[in-house]
Design a protein around this motif. Structure first.
Motif, PDB file in Angstrom:
ATOM      1  N   TYR A  99      26.826  37.549  48.064  1.00 48.98           N
ATOM      2  CA  TYR A  99      26.470  38.755  47.363  1.00 48.98           C
ATOM      3  C   TYR A  99      25.124  38.712  46.838  1.00 48.98           C
TER       4      TYR A  99
ATOM      5  N   LEU B   2      41.280  34.927  44.466  1.00 51.17           N
ATOM      6  CA  LEU B   2      41.951  34.709  43.062  1.00 51.17           C
ATOM      7  C   LEU B   2      42.181  35.987  42.373  1.00 51.17           C
TER       8      LEU B   2
ATOM      9  N   PRO C 279      36.056  42.514  42.029  1.00 52.90           N
ATOM     10  CA  PRO C 279      35.271  43.558  42.544  1.00 52.90           C
ATOM     11  C   PRO C 279      33.772  43.192  42.170  1.00 52.90           C
TER      12      PRO C 279
ATOM     13  N   VAL D 133      31.584  44.329  32.176  1.00 53.27           N
ATOM     14  CA  VAL D 133      32.354  42.893  32.208  1.00 53.27           C
ATOM     15  C   VAL D 133      31.428  41.909  32.281  1.00 53.27           C
TER      16      VAL D 133
ATOM     17  N   TYR E  47      40.695  35.310  35.748  1.00 51.17           N
ATOM     18  CA  TYR E  47      41.170  35.619  37.096  1.00 51.17           C
ATOM     19  C   TYR E  47      42.820  35.485  36.637  1.00 51.17           C
TER      20      TYR E  47
ATOM     21  N   ARG F 153      45.126  33.383  39.178  1.00 48.37           N
ATOM     22  CA  ARG F 153      44.602  32.104  39.680  1.00 48.37           C
ATOM     23  C   ARG F 153      45.468  30.947  39.768  1.00 48.37           C
TER      24      ARG F 153
HETATM   25  N1  EPU Z   1      34.236  41.316  37.443  1.00 46.07           N
HETATM   26  C1  EPU Z   1      34.379  42.720  37.898  1.00 46.07           C
HETATM   27  N2  EPU Z   1      33.251  43.369  38.215  1.00 46.07           N
HETATM   28  C2  EPU Z   1      32.085  42.870  38.841  1.00 46.07           C
HETATM   29  C3  EPU Z   1      32.049  41.427  38.719  1.00 46.07           C
HETATM   30  C4  EPU Z   1      33.030  40.893  38.036  1.00 46.07           C
HETATM   31  O1  EPU Z   1      35.173  43.331  37.176  1.00 46.07           O
HETATM   32  O2  EPU Z   1      31.376  43.507  39.124  1.00 46.07           O
HETATM   33  C5  EPU Z   1      35.387  40.621  36.980  1.00 46.07           C
HETATM   34  C6  EPU Z   1      35.778  39.566  37.879  1.00 46.07           C
HETATM   35  O3  EPU Z   1      36.910  40.210  38.701  1.00 46.07           O
HETATM   36  C7  EPU Z   1      36.299  38.499  37.032  1.00 46.07           C
HETATM   37  C8  EPU Z   1      35.507  38.448  35.916  1.00 46.07           C
HETATM   38  O4  EPU Z   1      34.607  39.818  35.994  1.00 46.07           O
HETATM   39  O5  EPU Z   1      37.622  38.942  36.496  1.00 46.07           O
HETATM   40  C9  EPU Z   1      34.207  37.541  35.928  1.00 46.07           C
HETATM   41  O6  EPU Z   1      33.736  37.596  37.368  1.00 46.07           O
HETATM   42  P1  EPU Z   1      32.172  36.994  37.486  1.00 46.07           P
HETATM   43  O7  EPU Z   1      31.497  37.913  38.187  1.00 46.07           O
HETATM   44  O8  EPU Z   1      31.640  36.136  36.437  1.00 46.07           O
HETATM   45  O9  EPU Z   1      32.543  35.707  38.697  1.00 46.07           O
HETATM   46  P2  EPU Z   1      31.681  35.401  40.019  1.00 46.07           P
HETATM   47  O10 EPU Z   1      30.442  35.702  39.767  1.00 46.07           O
HETATM   48  O11 EPU Z   1      32.407  36.258  41.209  1.00 46.07           O
HETATM   49  C10 EPU Z   1      31.353  32.672  39.388  1.00 46.07           C
HETATM   50  C11 EPU Z   1      31.495  31.731  40.182  1.00 46.07           C
HETATM   51  C12 EPU Z   1      33.143  31.537  40.168  1.00 46.07           C
HETATM   52  C13 EPU Z   1      33.696  31.370  38.689  1.00 46.07           C
HETATM   53  C14 EPU Z   1      33.254  32.613  37.830  1.00 46.07           C
HETATM   54  C15 EPU Z   1      33.690  32.677  36.599  1.00 46.07           C
HETATM   55  C16 EPU Z   1      29.996  31.852  41.836  1.00 46.07           C
HETATM   56  C17 EPU Z   1      29.685  31.873  43.297  1.00 46.07           C
HETATM   57  N3  EPU Z   1      31.291  31.774  41.505  1.00 46.07           N
HETATM   58  O12 EPU Z   1      32.303  33.943  40.301  1.00 46.07           O
HETATM   59  O13 EPU Z   1      33.242  30.015  40.575  1.00 46.07           O
HETATM   60  O14 EPU Z   1      35.302  31.103  38.410  1.00 46.07           O
HETATM   61  O15 EPU Z   1      31.820  32.789  38.046  1.00 46.07           O
HETATM   62  O16 EPU Z   1      32.896  31.854  35.820  1.00 46.07           O
HETATM   63  O17 EPU Z   1      29.192  31.400  41.070  1.00 46.07           O
HETATM   64  C18 EPU Z   1      34.591  28.613  41.749  1.00 46.07           C
HETATM   65  O18 EPU Z   1      33.565  27.706  41.718  1.00 46.07           O
HETATM   66  O19 EPU Z   1      35.631  27.972  42.275  1.00 46.07           O
HETATM   67  C19 EPU Z   1      34.467  29.821  41.256  1.00 46.07           C
HETATM   68  C20 EPU Z   1      35.445  30.642  41.897  1.00 46.07           C
END
Ligand code: EPU
Length: 428
Positions: free
Chosen positions: A95, A118, A122, A160, A327, A330
């Protein structure tokens, strides 16, 4: 396809060197698209997510060279090639191509990202940010189409707290006209790392690492050299392992302040933890106390360490409760830990672990990256042989796992799956 075999139950000792942060790397690599001369990133982890992103940059015409842990990207020949399918689906962080390509080309077509399952993940906050900057965003047959005549700075409040949305909006906003303010931004160290790279490329960013980030757009960004921060989740995984089986494990090349929530919980359990400038020393004990953890955004306890920590808690005396507020689903590692004799119940967003139990070796399957880490730790704690399949998940995030574990004295090795085992896996 391979499986990991682990002869468990033996103490571990020695030093393990931590690699560059996966969750920084997967944003830093797409960020190079924004430059108009070559960018070099030093200290990259040897993981499959990095390989896939390299291929994706080449697909859009970039020239990428890798030597040891250093990647140089020449983005000058890149074009805004649509990437609706193929490798973008293999990882979540694809993304970031949206923000980076929107920033540079004012258009992008990127397939909806894959990554660990997980529960719902979104990207509405990413899209809200792009739209606020003036992009039109549509979802057509599983791919996101982004287009803007021009990007204009805006005030964006994230509903969020999201790591991905914060970084993605930064990537697009550095090339927008005027000032962007991201409110309720995520504060993870990886966000500071990406902001540091962008600043070295000529971007104007203030406040990264706080919940308000101000970005003044610039017309051009240039190449630079950047060293990635150490992977706090890889470090945390080895610290948990050190607490479970360590007779004295030094985790080298870390930023201890990134790990404060984990250090506090380990100490609460009775684990000896000593911190230095760029290393942490961990020594386990046979009498671990049960503790409760609740995952929170940084600097709270990271969701990415919740699963590995659960394996450790099987050895603690009493009842521990692990609640994942990020999550809520998870918990795919729990069934596998039960196969290994763990006494765990899942109730809603929480897992209740009753200990201590002696884990037993078993055949288990990693369903996502950190579930894989949890099973490897459990395998090293268990009596007998554990076989872990689903290594493609673990390879996404743990650099040189077998070498690093062997360096601590573990008996672990990879073995090819037989035809029969491959068939069985397909059916599970
Ligand atoms: N969320 C929304 N809408 C959005 C984006 C996120 O509702 O547009 C929600 C998600 O569903 C979740 C929360 O907000 O409940 C946090 O999500 P976040 O966007 O912070 O997560 P991410 O950027 O998709 C990164 C890491 C994850 C890590 C999370 C939380 C990367 C590539 N991934 O994901 O890492 O768990 O932040 O710290 O940076 C891992 O390394 O195993 C991993 C899954």
């Amino acid at each position: 396809m391979e499986k990991l075999k682990i002869a468990g139950g033996y103490p571990l000792k020695g030093t393990v060197r931590i690699s560059g942060a996966k969750n920084s790397a997967v944003a830093l690599i797409p960020a190079t698209i924004l430059a108009e001369s070559p960018v070099t990133i030093e200290g990259l982890p040897k993981i499959s997510d990095v390989e896939i992103l390299k291929d994706l940059l080449e697909e859009i015409g970039g020239k990428v060279s890798i030597s040891e842990d250093e990647m140089t990207v020449d983005p000058t020949t890149m074009i805004s090639m649509p990437l609706p399918n193929g490798k973008v689906k293999k990882l979540r962080a694809s993304y970031y191509l949206m923000g980076a390509m929107l920033g540079r080309f004012k258009k992008a077509v990127i397939g909806l990202p894959g990554g660990c399952h997980l529960g719902p993940r979104p990207i509405d906050q990413h899209i809200k940010g792009f739209e606020a900057l003036g992009a039109q965003v549509t979802n057509e047959q599983g791919a996101i189409y982004l287009r803007a005549d021009e990007l204009r700075g805006a005030r964006i409040y994230l509903d969020v707290v999201s790591v991905g949305a914060t970084i993605n909006i930064m990537l697009a906003a550095v090339r927008a006209k005027g000032r962007t303010i991201i409110e309720n931004a995520a504060k993870e160290p990886e966000i500071i790392d990406v902001a540091t790279l962008l600043t070295n490329m000529g971007a104007k960013i203030k406040g990264a690492g706080t919940d308000v980030i101000r970005i003044d757009g610039v017309d051009q960004l240039h190449g630079c050299r950047h060293t990635i921060i150490p992977d706090r989740i890889e470090a945390g995984t080895y610290m948990i392992l050190g607490a479970a089986m360590g007779e004295g494990v030094v985790i080298d090349n870390v930023i201890p302040t990134h790990l404060e929530s984990l250090i506090a919980k380990l100490r609460e359990m009775g684990v000896y933890v000593e911190t230095g400038d760029d290393r942490v020393f961990v020594k386990g004990t046979d009498r671990l106390k049960a503790v409760d953890i609740k995952t929170l955004v940084y600097p709270g306890f990271p969701t990415d360490l919740q699963q590995p920590f659960t394996s450790l808690l099987t050895k603690a005396e009493g009842s521990s409760v692990v609640t994942d507020t990020i999550y809520g689903a998870r918990f795919k590692h729990i069934d596998e830990l039960r196969r290994m004799n763990a006494n765990i119940k899942v109730e809603g967003r929480s897992a209740i672990i009753n200990g201590p139990v002696q884990l037993q070796g078993a055949k288990v399957k990693a369903s996502d990256l950190r579930a894989g880490a949890a099973l490897v730790i459990a395998g090293l704690m268990a009596e007998g042989i554990t076989e872990v399949t689903g290594l493609e998940h673990i390879d996404r995030g743990y650099s040189n796992l077998v070498e690093k574990l062997s360096g601590l004295g573990a008996t672990v090795w990879r073995e090819a799956l037989s035809n029969e085992e491959m068939e069985q896996l397909k059916n599970t």
